[in-house]
Design an enzyme around this catalytic site. Structure first.
Site, PDB file in Angstrom:
ATOM      1  N   GLU A 119       0.821  -1.201   0.000  1.00 49.56           N
ATOM      2  CA  GLU A 119       0.000   0.000   0.000  1.00 49.56           C
ATOM      3  C   GLU A 119       0.861   1.259   0.000  1.00 49.56           C
ATOM      4  O   GLU A 119       1.913   1.313   0.637  1.00 49.56           O
ATOM      5  CB  GLU A 119      -0.964  -0.018   1.190  1.00 49.56           C
ATOM      6  CG  GLU A 119      -1.976  -1.143   1.038  1.00 49.56           C
ATOM      7  CD  GLU A 119      -2.995  -1.234   2.159  1.00 49.56           C
ATOM      8  OE1 GLU A 119      -4.026  -1.895   1.949  1.00 49.56           O
ATOM      9  OE2 GLU A 119      -2.763  -0.664   3.243  1.00 49.56           O
ATOM     10  N   CYS A 139       6.122  -7.294   7.000  1.00 47.85           N
ATOM     11  CA  CYS A 139       7.198  -6.854   7.894  1.00 47.85           C
ATOM     12  C   CYS A 139       7.460  -7.951   8.914  1.00 47.85           C
ATOM     13  O   CYS A 139       6.522  -8.583   9.408  1.00 47.85           O
ATOM     14  CB  CYS A 139       6.816  -5.557   8.604  1.00 47.85           C
ATOM     15  SG  CYS A 139       8.150  -4.861   9.614  1.00 47.85           S
ATOM     16  N   GLU A 194      10.265  -2.666   7.035  1.00 52.26           N
ATOM     17  CA  GLU A 194      11.382  -1.975   7.685  1.00 52.26           C
ATOM     18  C   GLU A 194      12.420  -1.646   6.617  1.00 52.26           C
ATOM     19  O   GLU A 194      13.107  -2.538   6.110  1.00 52.26           O
ATOM     20  CB  GLU A 194      11.992  -2.866   8.770  1.00 52.26           C
ATOM     21  CG  GLU A 194      13.362  -2.441   9.282  1.00 52.26           C
ATOM     22  CD  GLU A 194      13.422  -1.017   9.794  1.00 52.26           C
ATOM     23  OE1 GLU A 194      14.198  -0.223   9.220  1.00 52.26           O
ATOM     24  OE2 GLU A 194      12.701  -0.694  10.768  1.00 52.26           O
ATOM     25  N   SER A 225      12.289   6.017   7.813  1.00 53.91           N
ATOM     26  CA  SER A 225      11.915   5.719   9.193  1.00 53.91           C
ATOM     27  C   SER A 225      12.337   4.298   9.540  1.00 53.91           C
ATOM     28  O   SER A 225      12.118   3.375   8.761  1.00 53.91           O
ATOM     29  CB  SER A 225      10.399   5.868   9.375  1.00 53.91           C
ATOM     30  OG  SER A 225      10.010   5.492  10.679  1.00 53.91           O
ATOM     31  N   SER A 247      11.284   5.156  15.013  1.00 50.46           N
ATOM     32  CA  SER A 247      10.085   4.651  15.685  1.00 50.46           C
ATOM     33  C   SER A 247      10.489   4.214  17.090  1.00 50.46           C
ATOM     34  O   SER A 247      10.914   3.080  17.298  1.00 50.46           O
ATOM     35  CB  SER A 247       9.493   3.480  14.890  1.00 50.46           C
ATOM     36  OG  SER A 247       9.040   3.918  13.623  1.00 50.46           O
ATOM     37  N   ASN A 326      -3.852   4.246  15.813  1.00 49.40           N
ATOM     38  CA  ASN A 326      -4.960   3.954  14.912  1.00 49.40           C
ATOM     39  C   ASN A 326      -5.325   2.479  15.019  1.00 49.40           C
ATOM     40  O   ASN A 326      -4.503   1.614  14.731  1.00 49.40           O
ATOM     41  CB  ASN A 326      -4.574   4.315  13.470  1.00 49.40           C
ATOM     42  CG  ASN A 326      -4.305   5.797  13.326  1.00 49.40           C
ATOM     43  OD1 ASN A 326      -5.180   6.618  13.562  1.00 49.40           O
ATOM     44  ND2 ASN A 326      -3.082   6.147  12.956  1.00 49.40           N
ATOM     45  N   CYS A 369      -1.377   5.961  10.032  1.00 47.49           N
ATOM     46  CA  CYS A 369      -0.155   5.344  10.546  1.00 47.49           C
ATOM     47  C   CYS A 369      -0.474   4.042  11.274  1.00 47.49           C
ATOM     48  O   CYS A 369      -1.322   3.999  12.156  1.00 47.49           O
ATOM     49  CB  CYS A 369       0.539   6.322  11.491  1.00 47.49           C
ATOM     50  SG  CYS A 369       2.058   5.698  12.205  1.00 47.49           S
TER      51      CYS A 369
END
Length: 398
Positions: A119, A139, A194, A225, A247, A326, A369
């Site tokens: 996505e 991930c 990642e 990130s 993160s 979220n 997120c």
């Protein structure tokens, strides 16, 4: 470096995988996909065809400034070279499987990569428009608050599948720009996966994002990130200079061990030391890193934990983004109340930290997120977990 807006405009007239990764999907044809090559590799490819390096630059400009994928449309390329390129090369970006639009202007695209999907999210905000790009199918890090992590892990994305997300979005936006959709001004490697576990494909893709013959973004507008793959972060600083976000999500190791399991291998102190080493090498960050901190109700959001976070970060120049969590089906957490977030934020600001409470965008289409999931076939998660538990992660340069 000049900077351009990422949108298709009308003109006037293959990287090796890191050792830890499973096989990347093979190309569908024997032709070279030029989206897999950065400028140096493009010039080498053209030299092998007996062509001058500037011809590679010309083709790159057509590919990225105008989002053309048909050599016949490249009118300043001679017919002989166009015919040669048709025989040996292609420009093949991943296709969009589905598009969803949020009431706040956010757009989420499900992008087909082989037999699966990742996505990509377009987020307009004021005079900026940020594209959130995926680096892996799934991930392996298993962060407990993240929907992507619950899908498992399949494989790394190729360069063409990473830069192809930007290419596809820019082409779509260019085709509908008359409707007022803003061109892309920033790219963040914060989608599925990642990025530091796919360095050998992520770095060339970011190189193309910043190349004048690519998308021409400044290095401060391309952000990677990471959850804390320390050896790869050290390697990143020797390979490319981009903005860095981390993160973190917890002020102490006991909490971070639980919600960000890679912390059991590279704890907070080790991670932040690597961040400071990166900042010492970087010109893209303005001397500080962005710390991402998802707010989980009664897990990491107390006033005491805000004081602990300030103490934890006192030696690391940073700004702090507090992210409302979220939800997704089956998650064991709740979102922190506005009052708890406000108290947490005020404590950090009293210590002098620039602190921003991030506005949730695209949550009505599961594009916020931590909500990205795609369609992942989990084939290798157990193997990667075993490696993270005890074996060093080998990183190769491109």
């Amino acid at each position: 470096m000049s900077e351009q807006l990422l949108t298709a405009s009308m003109p006037i007239d293959a990287a090796p995988l890191s050792d830890h990764a499973v096989a990347t999907a093979a190309p569908a044809t024997s032709k070279i996909n030029l989206l897999d090559l950065n400028r140096q590799q493009m010039r080498e490819f053209f030299a092998e065809m007996g062509e001058k390096p500037f011809r590679a630059d010309q083709v790159m400009k057509w590919m990225y400034h105008y989002c053309y994928d048909d050599f016949e449309q490249m009118t300043d390329i001679n017919k002989g070279l166009r015919a040669k390129l048709q025989r040996v090369a292609e420009i093949r970006a991943p296709e969009v499987a589905e598009e969803q639009r949020s009431t706040d202007g956010t757009i989420k695209w499900a992008i087909k990569v082989g037999d699966q999907q990742v996505e990509t999210v377009y987020i307009p905000e004021g005079d900026r428009a940020t594209l959130c790009v995926s680096s892996q199918v799934g991930c392996a890090l298993e962060c407990k608050f993240c929907s992507t992590a619950q899908q498992g892990f399949n494989r790394n994305l190729r360069v063409s599948e990473i830069i192809g997300q930007v290419w596809r979005a820019a082409k779509i936006i260019g085709a509908v720009k008359a409707t007022g959709i803003r061109p892309i001004t920033n790219v963040v490697m914060m989608g599925m996966g990642e990025p530091l576990l796919n360095l050998n494909n992520v770095v060339p893709a970011m190189d193309i994002m910043m190349d004048d013959f690519g998308f021409g973004l400044s290095k401060r507008r391309v952000t990677l990130s990471t959850s804390g793959v320390v050896p790869a972060l050290d390697k990143l600083g020797d390979m490319i200079d981009v903005a860095l976000a981390i993160s973190l999500h917890a002020p102490t190791d006991d909490i971070r061990d639980e919600i960000v399991p890679i912390n059991r291998k590279y704890n907070i102190e080790t991670f932040l030391a690597a961040v400071r080493r990166y900042l010492a090498k970087s010109n893209a960050n303005g001397g500080r890193v962005t710390v991402e901190y998802v707010m989980l109700d009664h897990i990491n959001d107390s006033t005491e934990q805000a004081h602990q976070l300030a103490e934890c970060l006192k030696d690391t120049p940073c700004k702090i983004n507090l992210i409302p969590w979220n939800p997704f089906p089956g998650a064991p957490y709740g979102r922190s109340s506005n009052s708890r977030v406000d108290r947490f934020s005020k404590v950090l600001m009293e210590y002098g930290f620039t602190t921003i409470v991030r506005k949730t965008r695209g949550d009505d289409i599961d594009a916020a997120c931590g909500q990205l999931a795609g369609e992942v076939i989990d084939r290798t998660k157990r193997t990667l977990k075993k490696k993270m538990a005890g074996e060093p992660i080998a990183i190769k340069t491109v």
